[in-house]
Design an enzyme around this catalytic site. Structure first.
Site, mmCIF file in Angstrom:
data_model
loop_
_atom_site.group_PDB
_atom_site.id
_atom_site.type_symbol
_atom_site.label_atom_id
_atom_site.label_comp_id
_atom_site.label_asym_id
_atom_site.label_seq_id
_atom_site.Cartn_x
_atom_site.Cartn_y
_atom_site.Cartn_z
ATOM 1 N N LYS A 170 37.984 22.211 23.263
ATOM 2 C CA LYS A 170 38.249 21.875 24.672
ATOM 3 C C LYS A 170 38.352 23.106 25.567
ATOM 4 O O LYS A 170 37.906 23.075 26.719
ATOM 5 C CB LYS A 170 39.517 21.043 24.802
ATOM 6 N N GLU B 212 47.051 22.079 31.745
ATOM 7 C CA GLU B 212 46.373 21.855 33.016
ATOM 8 C C GLU B 212 47.213 20.916 33.870
ATOM 9 O O GLU B 212 48.156 20.293 33.382
ATOM 10 C CB GLU B 212 44.939 21.318 32.805
ATOM 11 N N ARG C 218 28.264 12.315 20.790
ATOM 12 C CA ARG C 218 27.748 11.237 19.930
ATOM 13 C C ARG C 218 27.220 10.105 20.812
ATOM 14 O O ARG C 218 27.426 10.117 22.026
ATOM 15 C CB ARG C 218 28.895 10.695 19.086
ATOM 16 N N HIS D 87 44.577 4.271 24.541
ATOM 17 C CA HIS D 87 43.359 5.074 24.385
ATOM 18 C C HIS D 87 42.206 4.314 23.731
ATOM 19 O O HIS D 87 41.214 4.915 23.319
ATOM 20 C CB HIS D 87 43.644 6.380 23.634
#
Ligand code: MV4
Length: 446
Positions: free
Chosen positions: A116, A200, A292, A235
């Protein structure tokens, strides 16, 4: 084109890949675990090879067993589908070492976007908007506190090797930031074998919009516009749609162009998705890149007319993307309902077992992506999704009406499914207005 492809997956996506291969004249080899030994889709493969027992670690996640099957069956390429080994650079590398084409990005491109911190740096360099935060992994607590004071609280701590919401901590003040940094790093080290974390700005109210992209081995990249996946629980996406309702398309297009530039910069070959959060002003901030084919790819296929799975195979075989960006137009609106074998009335308790009654919907504009037939037994070992009901119509309103109609036709028993939840959602006035935020469903269910 390949002569023979091994499918290193199960369920609906194994069948989806098999169908693409069949139409392309490519032979299929499907691997399976003993828990899936009676799965009906295996009969549609040219060859099915058992690779181990039910637990994924001993079958669908076992690289050496899958590569042994690939060697035995003498395949040219392996399609990983989604989940399992699909985003593992070591698997892409292992395929290369065995001289088998991995249908997806190179280990280098996958690593560059899968990390990331590195991905955010690449994004920034290509003009992809990201949240303000630490430019590198956090080295010391004081540095994190300084950055947090600069960007303002709340901040979120994320694992550089994480993803899909795992290993995140929201901090509302300095005290919690200091204590959570240690916890987050330890958890990341335990879960991902990499303790690197970054911080962040945390956005409280947001929509989830993602951009579908394709890159080829000749340096081309295009975007297939966006999907809105804001309706989710824990999620796990529940409904996805394309295009995203009520968004600034000029802004989106600019972001999509930068995202395509970003995947070109890492020489990306295959399907990729760039995930964004959208704030209330309609500004985009990149979250991560999925390397993907995604579960929700069909909504994009229906609005663009492009077969993403066939494209992933053709790209791996070295073909050029046969579309210019200006060829890729949006036609109508598509909505996908993920139907899971769970009981929404019992806290989404898994409902595995035999599906004696399976009466799927049909008719105009209805697509069912499923491996289930009447009498199928849902194994307890894997993800609970049993079908994707995808509808397409000229407008969003008509697509919602069509989804309601199809869900009404859909009859499943005696296991419980999330069909009743979907029926409620497609009639929900807030959802019908368009633009619900990522926490909407969890608020609704409380
Ligand atoms: C965020 C966020 C708010 N602010 N990052 C969750 C999954 C992972 N891909 C990133 N996630 C989030 N990152 C900032 N700076 C909120 C989430 C988030 C979320 C994102 C997308 C879809 C659903 C979500 C549910 C909870 C939190």
């Amino acid at each position: 084109m390949f002569k023979r492809v091994l499918i290193a997956n199960r369920g609906e996506i194994a069948l989806r890949i098999m169908r693409a291969c069949r139409e392309m004249g490519v032979e299929t080899v499907c691997v399976y675990s003993t828990a899936d030994k009676d799965a009906p889709y295996l009969k549609l493969a040219d060859r099915a090879i058992c690779i181990g027992p039910g637990p994924s670690k001993e079958s669908y996640l076992n690289i050496s067993r899958i590569l042994s099957a690939a060697e035995v069956a003498d395949v040219d390429a392996i399609h990983p589908g989604y989940g399992f080994l699909s985003e593992r650079p070591d698997f892409s590398q292992a395929c290369r070492d065995c001289k088998i084409e991995f249908i997806g990005p190179s280990p280098e491109a996958m690593s560059a976007l899968g990390d990331k911190v590195e991905c955010k740096r690449t994004a920034k360099a290509n003009g992809v908007p990201v949240f303000p935060g630490s430019p590198d992994a956090i080295e010391d607590e004081e540095e994190a506190v300084r950055i947090a004071n600069e960007i303002g609280y709340p901040v979120i701590i994320k694992a550089s090797a994480g993803g899909g919401g795992r290993g995140m901590k929201v901090c509302h003040n300095e005290v919690s930031l200091r204590s959570m940094l240690r916890v987050a790093s330890q958890e990341a080290a335990a879960a991902f074998g990499n303790g690197a974390v970054f911080i962040e700005k945390y956005l409280e109210k947001a929509r989830h919009v993602e951009i579908q992209m394709l890159g080829d081995k000749h340096g081309n990249a295009v975007y297939l516009w966006e999907r809105d996946c804001s309706l989710q629980r824990r999620h796990q996406k529940v409904i996805e749609e394309a295009p995203a309702p009520n968004i600034d398309r000029a802004k989106l297009q600019k972001v999509a162009e930068s995202a395509a530039k970003m995947i070109k910069s890492v020489k990306y070959a295959g399907a990729a998705t760039c995930e964004f959060l959208l704030d209330e002003k309609g500004d985009f901030y990149m979250l991560e890149v999925n390397t993907r084919v995604q579960v929700e790819h069909p909504v994009t296929e229906l609005i663009t007319g492009i077969d993403i799975v066939k494209m992933s195979i053709a790209i791996a075989a070295g073909e050029k993307i046969p579309y210019k960006q200006s060829d890729i137009k949006i036609n109508g609106h598509a909505i996908e309902c993920r139907i899971c074998a769970e009981d929404p009335a019992q806290g989404f308790r898994p409902s595995a077992g035999k599906i004696a009654t399976w009466e799927p919907p049909g008719g105009p504009g209805v697509r069912m992506d499923t491996h289930v037939v009447s009498g199928y037994v849902v194994p307890p070992n894997y993800d609970s999704m049993v079908a994707k009901l995808i509808v397409h119509a000229d407008t969003r309103e008509l697509a919602l009406d069509r989804a309601a109609r199809a869900l009404r036709e859909f009859n499943v028993g005696p296991i419980k499914t999330t069909i009743p939840l979907h029926q409620r959602l497609v009639e929900n006035t807030d959802f019908r207005k368009g633009g619900v935020d990522i926490h909407y469903l969890e608020r609704l269910l409380k």
